[in-house]
Design a protein around this motif. Structure first.
Motif, PDB file in Angstrom:
ATOM      1  N   PHE A   1      68.035 -90.744 -21.033  1.00 15.37           N
ATOM      2  CA  PHE A   1      66.908 -90.512 -20.124  1.00 15.37           C
ATOM      3  C   PHE A   1      67.251 -89.331 -19.222  1.00 15.37           C
ATOM      4  N   LEU A   2      66.266 -88.420 -19.032  1.00 16.84           N
ATOM      5  CA  LEU A   2      66.461 -87.232 -18.220  1.00 16.84           C
ATOM      6  C   LEU A   2      65.295 -87.082 -17.243  1.00 16.84           C
ATOM      7  N   PRO A   3      65.511 -86.383 -16.104  1.00 17.03           N
ATOM      8  CA  PRO A   3      64.399 -86.156 -15.165  1.00 17.03           C
ATOM      9  C   PRO A   3      63.305 -85.294 -15.798  1.00 17.03           C
ATOM     10  N   MET A   4      62.063 -85.674 -15.596  1.00 17.52           N
ATOM     11  CA  MET A   4      60.933 -85.012 -16.236  1.00 17.52           C
ATOM     12  C   MET A   4      60.746 -83.576 -15.765  1.00 17.52           C
ATOM     13  N   SER A   5      61.169 -83.246 -14.553  1.00 22.41           N
ATOM     14  CA  SER A   5      60.971 -81.896 -14.025  1.00 22.41           C
ATOM     15  C   SER A   5      61.757 -80.845 -14.794  1.00 22.41           C
ATOM     16  N   PHE A   6      62.694 -81.272 -15.659  1.00 25.59           N
ATOM     17  CA  PHE A   6      63.493 -80.326 -16.425  1.00 25.59           C
ATOM     18  C   PHE A   6      62.851 -79.974 -17.774  1.00 25.59           C
ATOM     19  N   LYS A   7      61.639 -80.438 -18.018  1.00 29.18           N
ATOM     20  CA  LYS A   7      61.008 -80.173 -19.309  1.00 29.18           C
ATOM     21  C   LYS A   7      60.924 -78.689 -19.660  1.00 29.18           C
ATOM     22  N   PRO A   8      60.502 -77.798 -18.755  1.00 34.02           N
ATOM     23  CA  PRO A   8      60.414 -76.390 -19.154  1.00 34.02           C
ATOM     24  C   PRO A   8      61.727 -75.823 -19.701  1.00 34.02           C
ATOM     25  N   ARG A   9      62.863 -76.323 -19.235  1.00 33.95           N
ATOM     26  CA  ARG A   9      64.149 -75.831 -19.714  1.00 33.95           C
ATOM     27  C   ARG A   9      64.569 -76.510 -21.011  1.00 33.95           C
ATOM     28  N   LEU A  10      63.998 -77.686 -21.291  1.00 36.57           N
ATOM     29  CA  LEU A  10      64.409 -78.462 -22.460  1.00 36.57           C
ATOM     30  C   LEU A  10      63.553 -78.194 -23.693  1.00 36.57           C
ATOM     31  N   THR A  11      62.332 -77.733 -23.504  1.00 37.60           N
ATOM     32  CA  THR A  11      61.437 -77.430 -24.627  1.00 37.60           C
ATOM     33  C   THR A  11      61.113 -75.943 -24.589  1.00 37.60           C
ATOM     34  N   GLU A  12      61.988 -75.166 -25.183  1.00 40.83           N
ATOM     35  CA  GLU A  12      61.859 -73.710 -25.177  1.00 40.83           C
ATOM     36  C   GLU A  12      60.529 -73.296 -25.801  1.00 40.83           C
ATOM     37  N   GLY A  13      59.815 -72.419 -25.089  1.00 46.15           N
ATOM     38  CA  GLY A  13      58.538 -71.930 -25.598  1.00 46.15           C
ATOM     39  C   GLY A  13      57.350 -72.787 -25.217  1.00 46.15           C
ATOM     40  N   TRP A  14      57.598 -73.903 -24.566  1.00 45.18           N
ATOM     41  CA  TRP A  14      56.486 -74.759 -24.129  1.00 45.18           C
ATOM     42  C   TRP A  14      56.823 -75.328 -22.758  1.00 45.18           C
ATOM     43  N   ASN A  15      56.234 -74.726 -21.743  1.00 43.96           N
ATOM     44  CA  ASN A  15      56.496 -75.169 -20.373  1.00 43.96           C
ATOM     45  C   ASN A  15      55.920 -76.557 -20.131  1.00 43.96           C
ATOM     46  N   GLY A  16      54.623 -76.699 -20.349  1.00 41.00           N
ATOM     47  CA  GLY A  16      53.978 -78.002 -20.211  1.00 41.00           C
ATOM     48  C   GLY A  16      53.606 -78.375 -18.804  1.00 41.00           C
ATOM     49  N   THR A  17      54.073 -77.626 -17.814  1.00 47.80           N
ATOM     50  CA  THR A  17      53.786 -77.968 -16.418  1.00 47.80           C
ATOM     51  C   THR A  17      52.910 -76.925 -15.733  1.00 47.80           C
ATOM     52  N   ASP A  18      52.526 -75.886 -16.458  1.00 51.58           N
ATOM     53  CA  ASP A  18      51.836 -74.758 -15.822  1.00 51.58           C
ATOM     54  C   ASP A  18      50.374 -74.628 -16.214  1.00 51.58           C
ATOM     55  N   LYS A  19      49.846 -75.523 -17.067  1.00 51.45           N
ATOM     56  CA  LYS A  19      48.469 -75.402 -17.519  1.00 51.45           C
ATOM     57  C   LYS A  19      47.753 -76.745 -17.423  1.00 51.45           C
ATOM     58  N   LEU A  20      46.500 -76.680 -16.975  1.00 46.91           N
ATOM     59  CA  LEU A  20      45.692 -77.894 -16.923  1.00 46.91           C
ATOM     60  C   LEU A  20      45.329 -78.391 -18.312  1.00 46.91           C
ATOM     61  N   ALA A  21      45.314 -77.502 -19.287  1.00 47.14           N
ATOM     62  CA  ALA A  21      44.908 -77.868 -20.654  1.00 47.14           C
ATOM     63  C   ALA A  21      46.093 -78.230 -21.529  1.00 47.14           C
ATOM     64  N   ASP A  22      47.194 -78.675 -20.922  1.00 47.08           N
ATOM     65  CA  ASP A  22      48.371 -79.162 -21.650  1.00 47.08           C
ATOM     66  C   ASP A  22      48.491 -80.667 -21.430  1.00 47.08           C
ATOM     67  N   TYR A  23      48.206 -81.451 -22.463  1.00 44.92           N
ATOM     68  CA  TYR A  23      48.216 -82.912 -22.341  1.00 44.92           C
ATOM     69  C   TYR A  23      49.400 -83.482 -23.123  1.00 44.92           C
ATOM     70  N   TRP A  24      50.310 -84.154 -22.434  1.00 46.26           N
ATOM     71  CA  TRP A  24      51.500 -84.675 -23.114  1.00 46.26           C
ATOM     72  C   TRP A  24      52.194 -85.825 -22.372  1.00 46.26           C
ATOM     73  N   VAL A  25      51.840 -86.075 -21.105  1.00 40.43           N
ATOM     74  CA  VAL A  25      52.544 -87.070 -20.291  1.00 40.43           C
ATOM     75  C   VAL A  25      51.884 -88.445 -20.440  1.00 40.43           C
ATOM     76  N   TYR A  26      52.688 -89.470 -20.678  1.00 41.43           N
ATOM     77  CA  TYR A  26      52.207 -90.856 -20.672  1.00 41.43           C
ATOM     78  C   TYR A  26      52.429 -91.454 -19.280  1.00 41.43           C
ATOM     79  N   LEU A  27      51.450 -92.236 -18.830  1.00 38.97           N
ATOM     80  CA  LEU A  27      51.520 -92.814 -17.485  1.00 38.97           C
ATOM     81  C   LEU A  27      51.460 -94.332 -17.542  1.00 38.97           C
ATOM     82  N   LEU A  28      52.296 -94.952 -16.723  1.00 43.33           N
ATOM     83  CA  LEU A  28      52.200 -96.391 -16.509  1.00 43.33           C
ATOM     84  C   LEU A  28      52.382 -96.647 -15.022  1.00 43.33           C
TER      85      LEU A  28
END
Length: 828
Positions: free
Chosen positions: A205-232
């Motif tokens: 398990f890793l902190p979610m804020s590190f996603k831009p560094r972990l998925t090269e080429g896909w930031n995922g945190t900079d666009k409203l039209a990027d859907y990928w996070v599951y919520l509970l």
């Protein structure tokens, strides 16, 4: 206790009968317990966290989530959100604490060894929402999940720590590299904690804020039209789901308005988009596509095992009825000495419950062995993440309850029949014969019911078998023989897309140079790998504000179609010259032409994937349809682009064709890839035929289980038929002797006995076949290329049952035809 002791001695005097009953019940109870154990773990059980009833899953309409989307086994489009929505809802904690998570494949390097695994990115409040406590160290907190200022920490999954790292106690504070990024191990998750998705267990398990560094080429945190996070979320004490939903819809509506103001598409400007609402669903069991995939299969199997148990109970009741007839003089004497009907019934019920208890104990052993066999056949990572061969207390309680119910059901009528015995009726030969005939009639009814249940199980088994045969003979449109496939993802080691391309080109060349290799094909989407890549595109003549069509796609290497065995219909292949510097090109399949071009020749037409009017890609070829992601799925519309023209490609699959056996070529493949980069692990190394088999594994597993249970039911039913026929012959021995003495031929005696079998079989089939045809509606969704009312399957199942019934009845009939009249006339 005196009654129990007497019952034990009585059963010990009939060891063969007791053994047969215990084994029959043990098999029936055992397979029921095993399937219930899987059903409990996959479908019924709550997540192993404190107060799971407080957990809820957040959803919103997936139809409005245009743009880039990525989901996994945790749920479909309704369950994923963009980064902005998650961070905004996370702030509102008045009624519920919201957390986010998402699992990605990754390369994990520890102690100079790199392996493939999965990482779960979690928000700072995830473990607090789930209520987990660390086995060692600490878990991820809010201070770790801060964009640009978080702590690069990792929490290891317990299974990963035990199996991959040997359970080393000094692992804390050591560095683990995930996709080339260093993280410090700060804790170990508890043994029972595997996340919130049944069937998917992350390595760490890793902190979610590190996603831009972990998925090269896909930031995922900079666009409203990027859907990928599951919520509970976890509801606050005393707060209902409806109250929390109303409270969270306030900030959610503000986010929807913000998205509508930024987006320019027609869908975002519609009133329905602005009126969409957030919904909260029960999260006590988590959410999982794996669970939904196997829910119906396990429910069908639990029904099948219940029918097997009914046959086992009918056998036990038959045997007890026969034994009751044999003990009628003993029972009459006991009644004459003052034993009441209640005492006689109680004695027989005690014997039945003892047999059921012993059968339940045997059933637990059968259940353990069955579970191990099931898990061995199941295969895959999902098996390791959820299944256990040790039944928990709920499963044990189920087995105990099933044993008691079984004992009461199969023992009740024999006990009542025994309690009706009296001295007068026993001493009267006519009355004894009448009682015996009445018992024989009931035993025939029980055997008829066993035949009925057997055909109800055999027909669906035949349908599953035919469905599996159809799946195994599907023309996939590709040549699967003599091909070994594997996947690499340099991007997970921190490689830039340019560096990844260099690895791909070198691998393509060096793999092709291996002696005995005839071709090497490359594909960004794994073949028949349950992976679907899709995107929207625009074509000539499409209005700028019109809804863009959507198609599956793949990115392939030079000569891919010839190497994969996909025929080229028109135009040309992807070539070596189709590089990033060359004009962009694509090849389409037949379904693409039918769906988007109305069957017209598309060669020379241009399409685009970016801004409106930017039609920068030319269609240069057409190929025949081939299966894309699964054997079951019909070929969808697909276009193929050269992987060398993708500026962001970070992973790819290679397919090496060679006449050499896989066990010889795989070591050479590994050696070549180690020479290129030993830190990039190979994933999913298997032959293409094994991959196809893996794709239909669930169908094969269901067919095998259905066949096993139908076979077991048939064997038990035929044992019951044999018992009834043998008992009938023994009871009519004097009559048969008289017939033979008066000149009846042995063949006629055999025919007389076999006619009884035909009557039982005809009645069972007459009731069972219509019932089976009605019940096949429950399984039609799992069939492939076969109708639920397939007459050939019905005929085949009936023939199998008729042949086994004839075999079961033949030996009693043969024995009847060989009765010695002199011996028979003295028979009692």
């Amino acid at each position: 206790m005196r009654r129990i002791g007497y019952a034990c001695r009585s059963l010990a005097n009939a060891p063969l009968l007791s053994l047969v009953v215990i084994l029959s019940l043990g098999l029936g109870i055992g397979v029921n317990t095993a399937i219930f154990s899987l059903l409990h773990q996959v479908v019924l059980s709550a997540l192993p966290v404190p107060h799971p009833e407080q957990l809820v899953l957040l959803t919103s309409p997936g139809e409005f989530k245009n743009g880039r989307s990525s989901d996994d086994d945790s749920g479909g489009m309704d369950y994923i959100f963009n980064w902005r929505t998650f961070r905004e809802l996370e702030k509102h904690t008045e009624t519920a604490a919201v957390a986010g998570f998402r699992t990605f494949n990754s390369n994990i390097a520890f102690s100079r060894q790199t392996v493939s695994g999965s990482m779960m990115l979690v928000s700072g409040g995830y473990f607090a929402v789930m209520g987990g406590q660390p086995l060692m160290g600490r878990l991820i907190g809010s201070e770790d999940d801060v964009a640009g200022a978080g702590n690069p920490v990792a929490v290891l999954d317990y299974r990963y720590w035990r199996e991959k790292l040997g359970g080393e106690m000094d692992v804390l504070n050591q560095t683990v590299k995930v996709n080339g990024q260093p993280f410090t191990v700060v804790g170990i998750a508890p043994p029972s904690f595997t996340g919130s998705t049944v069937g998917s267990e992350p390595s760490l398990f890793l902190p979610m804020s590190f996603k831009p560094r972990l998925t090269e080429g896909w930031n995922g945190t900079d666009k409203l039209a990027d859907y990928w996070v599951y919520l509970l979320a976890r509801l606050k004490p005393g707060v209902t789901r409806q109250q929390a939903e109303a409270a969270l819809n306030g900030p959610y509506r503000a986010i929807v308005e913000e998205m509508a103001g930024v987006a320019k598409g027609r869908a975002e400007q519609s009133p329905r988009f602005r009126q969409q609402k957030l919904s909260l669903k029960d999260g006590s069991r988590g959410n999982s596509e794996f669970r939904e995939q196997y829910r119906s299969a396990l429910q069908i199997l639990i029904l099948a095992t219940a029918l097997v148990l009914l046959i086992a109970m009918a056998n036990a009741a038959n045997l007890l009825l026969a034994r009751s007839a044999e003990r009628r003089k003993e029972l009459a004497i006991r009644a004459a000495m003052g034993a009441g009907r209640g005492e006689l019934m109680g004695q027989f019920l005690t014997e039945a419950l003892l047999l059921a208890g012993a059968g339940g104990a045997a059933g637990l052993a059968v259940a353990g062995a069955t579970l191990k066999l099931l898990l061995a056949a199941w295969g895959g990572e999902a098996r390791d993440s959820f299944a256990s061969t040790g039944p928990d207390w709920q499963v044990l309680l189920f087995s105990l309850g099933l044993s008691l119910m079984t004992g009461l059901l199969f023992g009740l009528y024999p006990a009542w029949d025994a309690a009706r015995t009296s001295l007068g009726t026993t001493l009267s030969d006519a009355s004894a014969k009448a009682s015996s005939s009445r018992g024989a009639g009931l035993r025939r009814v029980l055997v008829c019911s066993q035949v009925t249940i057997s055909i109800i199980l055999l027909i669906p088994t035949g349908l599953f078998l035919k469905s599996l045969v159809n799946l195994m003979h599907v023309d996939l449109g590709i040549r699967t023989a003599n091909v070994v496939g594997f996947r690499i993802a340099p991007e997970w080691n921190g490689y830039t897309p340019l560096q990844s391309k260099a690895v791909f080109e070198r691998a393509e060349a060096e793999l092709a140079a291996i002696p005995g290799v005839s071709s090497v094909a490359a594909s960004s989407v794994p073949l028949i790998g349950d992976s679907n890549w899709g995107t929207s595109f625009q074509t000539e003549g499409l209005k700028p504000d019109a809804q863009r069509p959507n198609s599956k796609f793949d990115e392939v290497g030079p000569g891919f179609f010839g190497k994969a065995g996909i025929p080229l219909i028109a135009g040309r292949e992807i070539r070596e010259t189709d590089t990033a510097a060359a004009p962009k090109v694509m090849v389409v399949n037949e379904t693409f032409i039918k769906q988007f071009f109305g069957g017209r020749n598309p060669i020379g037409h241009r399409v685009g994937f970016g801004k409106a009017g930017d039609l920068d890609t030319e269609i240069v070829g057409v190929v025949k349809d081939s299966h894309y992601s699964s054997v079951r799925q019909q070929p969808p519309p697909v276009f193929y682009r050269p992987w060398r023209q993708d500026d962001n490609l970070g992973s790819i699959s290679f397919y090496v064709r060679s006449e050499l056996p896989a066990k010889q070529i795989v070591p050479q493949i590994r050696a070549v890839m180690r020479s290129i980069d030993r830190d990039v692990p190979l994933e999913d190394v298997r032959t293409l035929e094994e991959q196809v088999h893996y794709n239909i594994q669930s169908d094969e597993l269901i067919m095998r289980l259905a066949a096993a249970f139908a076979g077991l039911a048939t064997v038990l039913a035929m044992l019951g038929l044999y018992g009834v026929m043998a008992y009938g012959v023994a009871r009519r021995t004097r009559e048969i002797g008289i017939r033979l003495a008066l000149g009846a031929a042995p063949a006629r005696i055999r025919s007389m006995v076999m006619r009884e079998m035909v009557w039982i079989l005809s009645f069972g089939l007459g009731v069972g076949i219509p019932t089976a045809l009605v019940s096949t509606r429950l399984i039609e969704s799992r069939l492939f290329g076969v109708h639920g009312k397939d007459l050939t399957v019905v005929a085949g199942a009936s023939l199998v049952l008729a042949l086994t019934a004839a075999a079961a009845a033949y030996w009693p009939a043969r024995r009847a035809s060989r009765v010695n009249p002199l011996v028979a006339l003295r028979y009692e």
